[in-house]
Write a protein that holds these residues in place. Structure first.
Motif, short mmCIF file in Angstrom:
data_model
loop_
_atom_site.label_atom_id
_atom_site.label_comp_id
_atom_site.label_asym_id
_atom_site.label_seq_id
_atom_site.Cartn_x
_atom_site.Cartn_y
_atom_site.Cartn_z
N LEU A 47 0.43 -23.76 -70.61
CA LEU A 47 -0.83 -23.01 -71.36
C LEU A 47 -1.26 -22.83 -72.30
O LEU A 47 -0.31 -23.24 -73.07
N VAL A 48 -3.03 -23.14 -72.36
CA VAL A 48 -3.24 -22.27 -73.84
C VAL A 48 -4.61 -22.40 -73.72
O VAL A 48 -5.58 -22.43 -71.87
N ASP A 49 -4.70 -21.39 -74.35
CA ASP A 49 -5.24 -20.26 -74.22
C ASP A 49 -7.01 -20.43 -74.76
O ASP A 49 -7.12 -21.43 -74.88
N LEU A 68 -6.69 -24.06 -70.65
CA LEU A 68 -6.58 -25.36 -70.43
C LEU A 68 -4.99 -24.82 -70.23
O LEU A 68 -3.63 -24.49 -70.10
N LEU A 69 -4.43 -25.85 -68.97
CA LEU A 69 -3.08 -26.34 -68.24
C LEU A 69 -3.58 -27.74 -68.47
O LEU A 69 -3.71 -28.16 -67.26
N GLN A 116 -8.87 -24.81 -66.88
CA GLN A 116 -9.38 -26.55 -67.12
C GLN A 116 -8.00 -27.13 -67.15
O GLN A 116 -7.25 -26.54 -67.93
N ILE A 117 -7.62 -27.55 -66.43
CA ILE A 117 -6.85 -28.35 -65.80
C ILE A 117 -6.66 -30.08 -66.29
O ILE A 117 -7.61 -30.44 -66.12
N LEU A 145 -5.29 -24.55 -57.18
CA LEU A 145 -5.31 -23.92 -59.20
C LEU A 145 -7.02 -24.09 -60.24
O LEU A 145 -7.44 -23.26 -60.14
N ASN A 146 -7.19 -25.47 -59.67
CA ASN A 146 -8.46 -26.07 -60.29
C ASN A 146 -9.91 -25.20 -59.45
O ASN A 146 -10.57 -24.85 -59.85
N GLN A 147 -9.75 -25.01 -58.74
CA GLN A 147 -9.95 -25.23 -57.02
C GLN A 147 -10.74 -23.44 -57.10
O GLN A 147 -11.32 -22.94 -57.17
#
Length: 161
Positions: free
Chosen positions: A130-132, A26-27, A57-58, A47-49
């Motif tokens: 930023l999340v793992d 996750l961002l 997942q943003i 980045l999402n694309q």
């Protein structure tokens, strides 16, 4: 505690548990539509694309705490993001990120990844977390850090899925 323990509100008012994103990188970004950093929406969408189908997942969280730079209602904000930047990632209902009324998710993010000089406070719009894939906060990025500068860190986390 992981980010999966928190719920966030869509502009429709319905609550979503972040556990829906379990297993994804996750961002999370506090955003604003009238900020000097607003053009970062384009980089976030890029980045999402590029990585969305690989497990990124943003999540956007509009915030009006910094110089009244997101004064519109939730629908206006969503339309702005889609119309001007083609944003296809979720943009949730507006949140408070600092102070007594700060959303519990942002309290957790700030505690888990502190800013300059170990500050908990979010200094401005477009602070990024930023999340793992296990829900652990890995890193915090300053508003000036452009989304494309996060690619290496994102790729490292995606390789762990």
């Amino acid at each position: 505690m992981s980010v999966y323990n928190y719920k966030v509100k869509y502009r429709s008012g319905e609550l979503l548990s972040l556990s829906e994103y379990e297993g994804k990188v996750l961002l999370l970004v506090n955003t604003a539509s009238k900020c000097g950093f607003t053009p970062q929406f384009a980089g976030l969408e890029e980045l999402n694309q590029q990585y969305g189908d690989k497990g990124l997942q943003i999540l956007g969280f509009p915030c009006n705490q910094f110089a009244n730079q997101d004064p519109g209602d939730d629908e206006t904000i969503q339309n702005f993001c889609q119309t001007n930047y083609g944003v296809s990632f979720p943009v949730f209902s507006r949140v408070v990120v600092n102070g007594k009324e700060a959303h519990p998710l942002f309290k957790h993010l700030k505690e888990s990844a502190r800013g300059v000089f170990w500050s908990k406070r979010i200094k401005w719009n477009f602070t990024k977390f930023l999340v793992d894939h296990n829900g652990n906060v890995v890193r915090r990025y300053a508003p000036r850090t452009k989304p494309e500068k996060l690619r290496d860190d994102i790729e490292k986390l995606l390789a762990q899925i």
